[in-house]
Design an enzyme around this catalytic site. Structure first.
Site, PDB file in Angstrom:
ATOM      1  N   SER A  65       0.859  -1.187   0.000  1.00 37.78           N
ATOM      2  CA  SER A  65       0.000   0.000   0.000  1.00 37.78           C
ATOM      3  C   SER A  65       0.892   1.233   0.000  1.00 37.78           C
ATOM      4  O   SER A  65       1.548   1.537   0.999  1.00 37.78           O
ATOM      5  CB  SER A  65      -0.910   0.012   1.233  1.00 37.78           C
ATOM      6  OG  SER A  65      -1.835  -1.051   1.170  1.00 37.78           O
TER       7      SER A  65
ATOM      8  N   LYS B  84      -7.419   1.379  -2.965  1.00 40.28           N
ATOM      9  CA  LYS B  84      -7.034   0.891  -1.632  1.00 40.28           C
ATOM     10  C   LYS B  84      -7.209   1.978  -0.581  1.00 40.28           C
ATOM     11  O   LYS B  84      -7.667   1.722   0.542  1.00 40.28           O
ATOM     12  CB  LYS B  84      -5.584   0.400  -1.650  1.00 40.28           C
ATOM     13  CG  LYS B  84      -5.043  -0.053  -0.272  1.00 40.28           C
ATOM     14  CD  LYS B  84      -5.857  -1.202   0.310  1.00 40.28           C
ATOM     15  CE  LYS B  84      -5.416  -1.567   1.723  1.00 40.28           C
ATOM     16  NZ  LYS B  84      -4.119  -2.248   1.773  1.00 40.28           N
TER      17      LYS B  84
ATOM     18  N   LYS C  78      -0.895   5.644   8.349  1.00 44.43           N
ATOM     19  CA  LYS C  78      -0.157   5.916   7.122  1.00 44.43           C
ATOM     20  C   LYS C  78      -1.113   6.053   5.938  1.00 44.43           C
ATOM     21  O   LYS C  78      -1.015   6.984   5.124  1.00 44.43           O
ATOM     22  CB  LYS C  78       0.845   4.794   6.847  1.00 44.43           C
ATOM     23  CG  LYS C  78       1.641   4.946   5.554  1.00 44.43           C
ATOM     24  CD  LYS C  78       2.182   3.613   5.059  1.00 44.43           C
ATOM     25  CE  LYS C  78       1.071   2.764   4.464  1.00 44.43           C
ATOM     26  NZ  LYS C  78       1.562   1.578   3.736  1.00 44.43           N
TER      27      LYS C  78
END
Length: 297
Positions: free
Chosen positions: A95, A169, A237
């Site tokens: 990711s 995502k 994050k």
């Protein structure tokens, strides 16, 4: 049988490797902590001493690394791109920021290597059971070419050009974080009203509030088992990346920003490696709640 290299065999990478091995593929593995790669030798994987060695002769190269900086380091600074075959395909399941994914795809294309950004959702259970959601950005013909290799891992969907997988995502992570917050607040509300949290969760199953988050993370909240499956620092994050993307697009996302602040405070308080369902602990602390806990890890 496809010759595969898999770089990054941590919580998610290791079960994904096992799925690929069970499907009959030849898999060479590398991990920064070598013991995690060595542990897969019993399942049939071939550990490599460095990432460039791992990808030599591979038809498909997977990366499952911590962030964009780690992916860039392995690809470019540690010689992976130079060691890859020109007809190989890089599948980055990490990711990372969409702009980074586009930059990596362009850099690989300049060397004649096809790249697909394909982040995943479904956590460790999805990786173990081969039920991951696989969001693929890149050329349609390349994604069709790797479809059979991806099949043991989950459901593959081509969502758009390079970088689009990472955008999807991030949107997924928005939904996950906001829903975790909603379930945690609901748990607190029912407790304050005298209801049993476990019975509450059971009672609304099958209704409009049913979700994988209620099922899995709601279960963690009831059991108070916050060992990391998906850590809070990685959730933060992703939420920071959502904020950057939204700012660039001129979007105001108030729900996302609220839950991002909550995760930021939770991580700053020392809970970076606590499972993201542990946001319940942060919300309880804000409210001065101290319920009995079987496991406050």
């Amino acid at each position: 049988m496809t010759r595969i290299a898999f770089l990054g065999t941590g919580l998610m990478g290791a079960p994904m490797v096992r799925r690929l091995l069970a499907a009959g593929h030849h898999v060479t593995v590398w991990n920064r902590s070598s013991e995690k790669a060595q542990a897969l030798a019993q399942a049939g994987a071939v550990p490599a001493a460095d990432p460039a060695q791992a990808v030599a002769g591979a038809e498909v190269v997977f990366t499952m690394l911590a962030d964009g900086a780690a992916v860039a380091d392995v690809l470019f600074a540690r010689g992976v791109v130079d060691a890859m075959s020109r007809d190989a395909v890089l599948v980055d399941t990490s990711s990372i920021a969409p702009a980074q994914a586009r930059d990596h795809a362009a850099a690989l294309a300049a060397k004649g290597i096809a790249a697909v950004d394909c982040p995943v959702s479904g956590g460790v259970p999805g990786a173990e059971n081969g039920t991951l959601a696989l969001m693929a950005g890149g050329d349609a013909a390349v994604i069709a070419r790797i479809a059979d290799v991806m099949a043991p891992l989950g459901r593959l969907t081509h969502v758009g050009p390079a970088g689009a997988g990472q955008v999807c995502k991030l949107a997924n992570q928005q939904i996950v974080a906001i829903t975790i917050g909603a379930v945690a607040e609901a748990m607190m509300l029912v407790s304050s009203g005298g209801a049993d949290r476990a019975k509450f969760r059971e009672s609304i199953r099958g209704g409009f509030a049913e979700s994988r988050i209620l099922d899995l993370h709601g279960g963690r909240m009831v059991a108070r088992d916050f060992r990391p499956g998906g850590s809070s620092r990685f959730q933060l994050k992703d939420l920071n990346a959502v904020a950057d993307l939204a700012a660039g697009a001129g979007l105001t996302l108030p729900l996302t920003e609220t839950v991002r602040t909550a995760f930021s405070d939770f991580v700053a308080s020392g809970h970076g490696d606590t499972d993201h369902s542990g946001l319940l602990l942060h919300l309880e602390a804000m409210n001065g709640a101290h319920p009995e806990a079987k496991d406050d890890r």
